[in-house]
Write a protein that holds these residues in place. Structure first.
Motif, short mmCIF file in Angstrom:
data_model
loop_
_atom_site.label_atom_id
_atom_site.label_comp_id
_atom_site.label_asym_id
_atom_site.label_seq_id
_atom_site.Cartn_x
_atom_site.Cartn_y
_atom_site.Cartn_z
N ALA A 197 0.82 -1.22 0.00
CA ALA A 197 0.00 0.00 0.00
C ALA A 197 0.85 1.26 0.00
CB ALA A 197 -0.93 -0.01 1.20
N ARG A 198 2.17 1.08 0.15
CA ARG A 198 3.09 2.24 0.21
C ARG A 198 2.68 3.19 1.34
NH1 ARG A 198 5.37 -0.69 -3.77
NH2 ARG A 198 5.61 0.30 -5.81
N GLU A 199 2.59 2.63 2.55
CA GLU A 199 2.05 3.39 3.65
C GLU A 199 2.81 3.09 4.94
OE1 GLU A 199 -2.37 3.81 5.78
OE2 GLU A 199 -2.00 2.23 4.33
N PHE A 200 3.16 4.15 5.68
CA PHE A 200 3.74 3.96 7.01
C PHE A 200 2.63 3.57 7.97
CE2 PHE A 200 4.50 5.74 11.25
CZ PHE A 200 5.67 5.06 11.58
N LEU A 201 2.88 2.52 8.79
CA LEU A 201 1.82 2.03 9.65
C LEU A 201 2.06 2.34 11.13
CD1 LEU A 201 1.07 -1.52 8.15
CD2 LEU A 201 -0.13 0.62 7.73
N ALA A 202 3.27 2.07 11.61
CA ALA A 202 3.44 2.14 13.07
C ALA A 202 4.91 2.22 13.43
CB ALA A 202 2.81 0.91 13.72
N GLU A 203 5.13 2.67 14.66
CA GLU A 203 6.46 2.61 15.25
C GLU A 203 6.37 1.77 16.52
OE1 GLU A 203 8.24 6.37 16.18
OE2 GLU A 203 9.92 5.45 17.25
N ILE A 204 7.17 0.71 16.59
CA ILE A 204 7.10 -0.23 17.70
C ILE A 204 8.34 -0.03 18.59
CG2 ILE A 204 6.89 -2.66 18.33
CD1 ILE A 204 4.66 -1.72 16.45
N PRO A 205 8.15 0.35 19.85
CA PRO A 205 9.33 0.48 20.73
C PRO A 205 9.96 -0.86 21.06
CG PRO A 205 7.29 0.84 21.96
CD PRO A 205 6.89 0.67 20.53
N ILE A 206 11.28 -0.92 21.02
CA ILE A 206 12.00 -2.14 21.43
C ILE A 206 13.12 -1.74 22.38
CG2 ILE A 206 11.42 -3.57 19.41
CD1 ILE A 206 14.22 -2.81 18.27
N PRO A 207 12.79 -1.16 23.53
CA PRO A 207 13.82 -0.59 24.41
C PRO A 207 14.86 -1.63 24.82
CG PRO A 207 11.70 -0.81 25.54
CD PRO A 207 11.44 -1.06 24.09
N GLY A 208 16.12 -1.26 24.69
CA GLY A 208 17.20 -2.14 25.10
C GLY A 208 17.55 -3.21 24.08
N CYS A 209 16.92 -3.18 22.92
CA CYS A 209 17.13 -4.23 21.92
C CYS A 209 17.42 -3.60 20.56
CB CYS A 209 15.92 -5.15 21.83
SG CYS A 209 15.40 -5.79 23.46
N ALA A 210 17.97 -4.40 19.66
CA ALA A 210 18.45 -3.84 18.40
C ALA A 210 18.12 -4.74 17.22
CB ALA A 210 19.96 -3.62 18.46
N LEU A 211 17.95 -4.10 16.07
CA LEU A 211 17.82 -4.75 14.77
C LEU A 211 16.51 -5.54 14.67
CD1 LEU A 211 21.56 -5.79 14.37
CD2 LEU A 211 20.39 -3.85 13.29
N THR A 212 16.31 -6.15 13.51
CA THR A 212 15.04 -6.82 13.26
C THR A 212 15.29 -8.09 12.47
OG1 THR A 212 12.91 -6.58 12.13
CG2 THR A 212 14.68 -5.15 11.37
N TYR A 213 14.97 -9.22 13.08
CA TYR A 213 15.17 -10.53 12.47
C TYR A 213 13.80 -11.09 12.12
CZ TYR A 213 19.79 -9.85 14.39
OH TYR A 213 21.02 -9.31 14.67
N PRO A 214 13.57 -11.37 10.83
CA PRO A 214 12.22 -11.74 10.39
C PRO A 214 11.81 -13.11 10.91
CG PRO A 214 13.78 -12.05 8.59
CD PRO A 214 14.54 -11.42 9.72
N MET A 215 10.53 -13.24 11.27
CA MET A 215 10.00 -14.51 11.77
C MET A 215 8.77 -14.90 10.97
SD MET A 215 10.48 -14.02 15.87
CE MET A 215 10.11 -15.74 16.18
N GLY A 216 8.11 -15.94 11.41
CA GLY A 216 6.90 -16.38 10.73
C GLY A 216 5.78 -15.36 10.89
N GLY A 217 4.89 -15.31 9.91
CA GLY A 217 3.75 -14.41 9.99
C GLY A 217 4.18 -12.96 10.06
N ARG A 218 3.57 -12.26 11.01
CA ARG A 218 3.88 -10.83 11.16
C ARG A 218 4.72 -10.61 12.41
NH1 ARG A 218 -1.59 -10.14 9.25
NH2 ARG A 218 -2.29 -10.38 11.39
N ALA A 219 5.76 -11.40 12.58
CA ALA A 219 6.55 -11.31 13.81
C ALA A 219 8.01 -11.02 13.48
CB ALA A 219 6.45 -12.61 14.60
N PHE A 220 8.68 -10.43 14.45
CA PHE A 220 10.12 -10.23 14.32
C PHE A 220 10.75 -10.31 15.70
CE2 PHE A 220 8.62 -5.94 15.21
CZ PHE A 220 9.58 -5.41 16.04
#
Lengths: 378, 172
Positions: free
Chosen positions: A165-188
């Protein structure tokens, strides 16, 4: 005199008409699916970071000029990921309105692989992390519908973008943690400073639906886990500074941390993994790590002189590849006859037969300066 | 090229320090207190600061081998119109940063070094230096030199890095 000029003009026209003029305005395009041995060299332009490039090269070619297929600009240590289901490349970039100064704008740029041109962009919160490029600053989840961009201000968060959709959806806080490793479904998952993993499951709307956290499972002080994992079959193989591997199954929405195993075994010489992009995998499940000898505190980014190849499932070494020059980054193509590509310390790219370890060629003279990260084309 | 020089220098360097949990806590305390001189330091660091003179210096501050640069990754500001503890003209010093713990050869003591970046101009391009003693991955940003620390500045454009002594390290 006028007659003479007229004759001359007629003669000139006749001569001109004998040559079929070449058409102007031709612009090349690339195929929708790139050959397996095409690669992308991310020249981050460390000495002038706003002018980075993603250079497309044919690693099979000995034609010094013909192997250069084109490039995409990537501003200020851009981070990129290739889609597998669409001919698109997503690139998180930062621009400032006056070059080195002025208002900052972060965007996720959508490139078309056929034209190497931008076909869309989504403006992001001006927070994306500016760090040495990794594979895990930008990843895709949810069948490549959602892009996740790691932010560091130094508050840590992840921006979620719907790239369809070419759309910004959300900002998710991850305090104390870094980077994003893709998982199943809509998880990281993200790696946290206490040696644990934080996992976030997103809802339809890209907002956080739930989160969980593993127990700390690695020693952040005495044998820290590197953030540079080799990924195969949804399993991230994280090396540690001292050469142990933590396999983490990311296929579900809760990470499953496996038992660590040693890459080093009883090998002598103080071997350790090291480099910038030091881990890679091929489609058969072999894992590749840049290794150096006489490892010590602070050597974890030293260039590797060998690549050690492991069977991730059997947890055993398959081969050792001696590099023709030490290298800082590697990647492996995803086909049945894989190539190992390596950015050497002269900032050229060495190409090896990943199976035999034979050095095939060196890709230099392609306008590169600091091709810090390599990726095989999808 | 300079990139190669920095890499190979780091590959041949002898390392004196080792990381321990106590060492990490000491470094964390320093970074939580803030690296810039305008931000108050934690009491432990302040007491050290008040009772001890600045450390003696030995060596060439424009060399990557200089003792303060044990965890640095970037262009040395001393080669860019600034110095080991000042920014070049027209730049802005980042108020937050990463830290290292480096041993001073003059007194064999370990000092906490704040590597404040100088920002607002493009890469200096001179004296690239990469050393990684005590450097840790991005999930421990306070001791990670892979990050552009031009944060909290008017521009996030990275120019060069300083190496400012902000205290003595706790005993390992």
């Amino acid at each position: 005199m006028k007659k003479l000029m007229l004759v001359a003009l007629i003669c000139a026209s006749a001569v001109f008409a004998e040559i079929q003029p070449e058409p102007t305005g031709i612009i090349e395009t690339l195929p929708e699916t790139w050959p397996a041995h095409w690669i992308i060299a991310h020249d981050a332009a460390f000495f002038h970071m706003s002018d980075g490039k993603l250079i497309v090269l044919d690693a099979d070619s000995d034609d010094v000029t013909g192997r250069f297929k084109g490039f995409m600009n990537a501003s200020f240590i851009g981070m990129f990921v290739q889609a597998r289901t669409r001919p698109e490349i997503y690139l998180a970039e930062t621009f400032r309105s006056r070059g080195s100064r002025g208002e900052r704008t972060d965007v996720l740029t959508i490139y078309d692989k056929r034209t190497l041109g931008p076909v869309g962009e989504v403006v992001l919160p001006p927070k994306r992390s500016s760090n040495m490029p990794t594979d895990y600053n930008l990843q895709l989840v949810d069948d490549e519908k959602l892009a996740l961009i790691y932010n560091f201000t130094p508050a840590q968060s992840v921006s979620v973008v719907d790239v369809v959709a070419r759309e910004f959806l959300a900002e998710i806080p991850i305090p104390g943690c870094a980077l994003t490793y893709p998982m199943g479904g809509r998880a990281f998952s993200s790696v946290c400073g206490d040696g644990s993993l934080l996992t976030v499951v997103l809802g339809d709307d890209g907002q956080q639906a739930s989160s969980s956290r593993t127990e700390p499972f690695f020693d952040v002080d005495d044998d820290p886990m590197m953030e540079k994992a080799a990924m195969h079959g949804g399993i991230a193989y994280f090396p540690t500074f001292h050469g142990n591997i933590y396999p983490v199954d990311l296929n579900g929405t809760v990470p499953v941390v496996g038992e660590p195993w040693s890459m080093i075994g009883d090998e002598e010489g103080g071997w350790r993994p090291g480099g910038l992009q030091l881990a890679a995998s091929d489609s058969s499940g072999h894992l590749y790590f840049l290794m150096h000898a006489q490892g010590r505190e602070g050597s974890h980014k030293d260039p590797g002189v060998e690549v050690w190849v492991f069977d991730g499932e059997a947890e055993s070494r398959v081969s050792r590849i001696e590099l023709s020059l030490p290298a800082i980054s590697i990647a492996v193509t995803r086909d049945d006859n894989p190539l190992l590509i390596a950015t050497n310390i002269n900032m050229e790219i060495d190409v090896y037969d990943a199976t035999s370890g034979n050095h095939l060629r060196t890709l230099g003279d392609f306008g590169q300066e600091t091709p810090l990260i390599l990726r095989a084309a999808h | 090229m300079k990139w190669l020089d920095g890499m190979t220098e780091s590959g041949t360097r002898e390392i004196a320090s080792k990381t321990s949990r106590r060492g990490f806590l000491g470094r964390l305390a320093a970074v939580l207190a803030g690296g810039a001189a305008t931000i108050p330091l934690l009491p432990v660091a302040r007491s050290q600061e008040s009772s001890n003179p600045p450390p003696g210096e030995q060596g060439d501050p424009t060399s990557c081998e200089y003792w303060r640069y044990c965890a640095i990754d970037g262009f040395l500001c001393g080669c860019c119109g600034g110095s080991m503890n000042s920014c070049p003209p027209g730049t802005e010093m980042s108020p937050i940063t990463w830290i290292g713990t480096c041993e001073n050869p003059v007194d064999q003591k370990k000092y906490i070094i704040s590597y404040n970046d100088c920002c607002g101009k493009s890469s200096c391009g001179n004296c690239l230096c990469q050393r990684n003693e005590g450097d840790r991955p991005l999930y421990r940003p306070q001791v990670s030199n892979d990050i552009n620390w031009c944060l909290g500045t008017s521009s996030n454009s990275y120019h060069c890095s300083t190496a400012i002594v902000v205290g003595t390290a706790l005993d390992e």
